[in-house]
Write a protein that holds these residues in place. Structure first.
Motif, PDB file in Angstrom:
ATOM      1  N   CYS A  69     -12.407  -9.929  -6.937  1.00 58.50           N
ATOM      2  CA  CYS A  69     -13.194 -10.367  -5.698  1.00 58.50           C
ATOM      3  C   CYS A  69     -14.616 -10.371  -6.004  1.00 58.50           C
ATOM      4  O   CYS A  69     -15.979 -10.859  -5.327  1.00 58.50           O
ATOM      5  CB  CYS A  69     -12.737  -9.033  -4.703  1.00 58.50           C
ATOM      6  N   THR A  70     -15.248  -9.592  -6.879  1.00 57.53           N
ATOM      7  CA  THR A  70     -16.588  -9.583  -7.953  1.00 57.53           C
ATOM      8  C   THR A  70     -16.774 -11.090  -8.142  1.00 57.53           C
ATOM      9  O   THR A  70     -17.466 -11.935  -7.568  1.00 57.53           O
ATOM     10  CB  THR A  70     -16.371  -9.005  -9.198  1.00 57.53           C
ATOM     11  N   ASP A 154     -17.064  -9.651   2.908  1.00 51.42           N
ATOM     12  CA  ASP A 154     -16.207  -9.254   1.848  1.00 51.42           C
ATOM     13  C   ASP A 154     -14.941  -8.634   2.410  1.00 51.42           C
ATOM     14  O   ASP A 154     -15.141  -7.299   3.005  1.00 51.42           O
ATOM     15  CB  ASP A 154     -16.915  -8.204   1.072  1.00 51.42           C
ATOM     16  N   GLN A 157     -11.108  -5.393   1.382  1.00 54.70           N
ATOM     17  CA  GLN A 157     -10.637  -3.443   2.664  1.00 54.70           C
ATOM     18  C   GLN A 157      -9.824  -3.725   3.025  1.00 54.70           C
ATOM     19  O   GLN A 157      -9.588  -2.828   3.952  1.00 54.70           O
ATOM     20  CB  GLN A 157     -11.315  -2.390   2.258  1.00 54.70           C
ATOM     21  N   SER A 179      -9.688  -9.418  -2.622  1.00 54.16           N
ATOM     22  CA  SER A 179      -9.337  -8.432  -4.478  1.00 54.16           C
ATOM     23  C   SER A 179      -7.627  -8.422  -3.504  1.00 54.16           C
ATOM     24  O   SER A 179      -7.019  -7.832  -2.738  1.00 54.16           O
ATOM     25  CB  SER A 179     -10.733  -7.099  -4.227  1.00 54.16           C
ATOM     26  N   LYS A 184      -5.822  -1.929  -3.368  1.00 51.50           N
ATOM     27  CA  LYS A 184      -6.085  -2.902  -2.330  1.00 51.50           C
ATOM     28  C   LYS A 184      -4.854  -3.156  -1.036  1.00 51.50           C
ATOM     29  O   LYS A 184      -3.523  -2.252  -1.897  1.00 51.50           O
ATOM     30  CB  LYS A 184      -7.370  -4.365  -2.552  1.00 51.50           C
TER      31      LYS A 184
HETATM   32  C1  LIG Z   1     -12.727  -3.324  -5.056  1.00 46.42           C
HETATM   33  C2  LIG Z   1     -13.696  -3.695  -3.304  1.00 46.42           C
HETATM   34  C3  LIG Z   1     -14.479  -5.155  -4.416  1.00 46.42           C
HETATM   35  C4  LIG Z   1     -14.522  -4.912  -5.698  1.00 46.42           C
HETATM   36  O1  LIG Z   1     -13.596  -6.316  -6.003  1.00 46.42           O
HETATM   37  P1  LIG Z   1     -12.125  -6.149  -7.216  1.00 46.42           P
HETATM   38  O2  LIG Z   1     -11.461  -7.085  -7.056  1.00 46.42           O
HETATM   39  O3  LIG Z   1     -12.077  -5.227  -7.538  1.00 46.42           O
HETATM   40  O4  LIG Z   1     -13.291  -7.321  -8.054  1.00 46.42           O
HETATM   41  C5  LIG Z   1     -15.009  -5.636  -3.873  1.00 46.42           C
HETATM   42  N1  LIG Z   1     -15.952  -4.768  -2.086  1.00 46.42           N
HETATM   43  C6  LIG Z   1     -14.954  -3.568  -1.814  1.00 46.42           C
HETATM   44  C7  LIG Z   1     -15.517  -4.019  -0.444  1.00 46.42           C
HETATM   45  C8  LIG Z   1     -14.061  -3.398  -2.545  1.00 46.42           C
HETATM   46  O5  LIG Z   1     -13.544  -2.595  -2.451  1.00 46.42           O
END
Ligand SMILES: *Cc1c(COP(=O)(O)O)cnc(C)c1O
Length: 392
Positions: A69-70, A154, A157, A179, A184
């Protein structure tokens, strides 16, 4: 006896409970065909199928699979063609990955205070805000600010959440990110999806995520006349296969969470000092959100639940205005990039220096739910929670 012992298995986060060799048909397919690179063949790859499946399930026009997700956040930001040093308003309560993605793109994160529901308070945004990352934390669907050109959701979650108008989380702004990290709603260990309804934006994202190329299936990357540099965020067939398997269980995960939520709410103890923070119908019911009378009571609850092997957590770790990367304007660049461009920028936006938010954090506790348990075991788990909270 602890609940774990009574149920006879370890309680895993959400989708991880549905990992089962007998069900890994997509992964078997990848291995049987000896193909792990998504652009190896000229036919539809597993990664293509994942993007199609996710697009259909979420009602998103275009989907791009990436490693996490990053990366998805970074791609969404860079596709807006910013100037280095531009501000991105982010939620004051979110994972530090969001600030990292903004900084890695050469932009300045400015945390914005949240409301009682931990959603970014859009009334604090300046009129000329151009880029805002809204976080749907712990499955709670946050409203999106209006009149901002680039709203990025984003939804790390909140996969499967629904806005009051029926749209799915991640699909209502300029772009949405998901993510598949282990913790998750669905998981492939690591994994990410980027969605958008903007075709031109998707083409920029796709190009940047593959070395700036105009890749065709089965070919070496080709370059177009207006090519720009990119990076490599291309997913692999192995990960896409597991994500496809996980997607087959999304409805079961969501309905299992709904059922456990309804049961657990019925079993909450009748105490004036422990209240349920209500959820909206479209939230993903990953957890019970409890608002308690004091920090002391919250800490006592966490300790007692841990003794009983019942999982729980707080949002303290998500309070970005106090994160060292932001307070110390940290960077690995010798000139402090991109913070060196931020001298006159506000460090954060809040009416009261985050006093109310700190107090909310001190008094909020999250108890995760277990979608995979049959109803009878969800009742056992809910009663165990009740008993533990009653003894406080
Ligand atoms: C887990 C998470 C991310 C990052 O996700 P990754 O797949 O680990 O890069 C970003 N924002 C939120 C709110 C998250 O919980």
């Amino acid at each position: 006896m602890t609940l774990e012992k009574r149920l006879g298995h370890r309680v895993l986060p959400y989708g991880a409970n549905f990992l089962d060799w007998s069900d890994m048909t997509e992964l078997r397919h990848a291995v049987d065909h000896g193909i792990l690179f998504r652009y190896q063949t000229e036919t539809e790859s597993l990664a293509d199928r994942l993007e199609r499946t996710a697009g259909e399930a979420l009602g998103a026009g275009h989907v791009l699979a990436v490693h996490n997700c990053t990366e998805a956040l970074r791609l969404a930001l860079v596709s807006t063609r910013p100037k280095v040093g531009d501000i991105v308003h982010i939620s004051a309560i979110t994972f530090v990955a969001v600030a990292g993605a903004v900084l890695a793109t050469g932009l300045i994160p400015v945390p914005v205070d949240v409301d009682e529901n931990f959603a970014l308070d859009a009334s604090l945004l300046p009129e000329d805000a151009r880029r805002v990352i809204v976080a749907h934390m712990e499955g709670a669907v946050a409203p999106l600010p209006e009149g901002v050109p680039y709203v990025i959701e984003d939804a790390a979650q909140a996969l499967g959440g629904t806005f009051p108008d029926g749209r799915r989380t991640g699909t209502a702004g300029y772009a949405g990110t998901f993510s598949f990290h282990h913790n998750k709603i669905l998981t492939s260990g690591e994994g990410g999806l980027l969605v958008t309804n903007d075709r031109a934006a998707w083409e920029v994202m796709r190009c940047y995520h593959d070395h700036g190329s105009a890749r065709q299936h089965g070919r070496y990357p080709t370059w177009h006349d207006d090519a720009y540099y990119g990076e490599n965020f291309v997913t692999s067939e192995g990960i896409a296969a597991i994500q496809l398997q996980q997607f087959r269980h999304l409805d079961r995960v969501l309905s299992g969470l709904e059922r456990h939520y309804a049961i657990a709410v019925q079993e909450l103890p009748d105490r004036p000092d422990i209240a349920l923070l209500p959820r909206s119908a479209g939230d993903v019911k990953t957890s019970l959100r409890l608002r308690v009378a004091s920090r002391e009571l919250r800490d006592a609850a966490v300790a007692r639940l841990t003794e009983q092997s019942l999982a729980s957590w707080t949002f303290d770790k998500y309070f970005l205005p106090e994160h060292p990367v932001l307070t110390g304007r940290r960077s690995l660049y010798a000139d402090g990039f991109p913070w060196n461009l931020a001298a006159d920028q506000p460090r954060s936006l809040s009416r009261d220096g985050f006093a109310r938010t700190r107090s909310l954090l001190d008094r909020t506790l999250f108890v995760p739910l277990s979608p995979e348990l049959p109803e009878a075991e969800q009742v056992v788990a809910a009663k165990a929670l009740r008993k533990t909270l009653e003894t406080l």
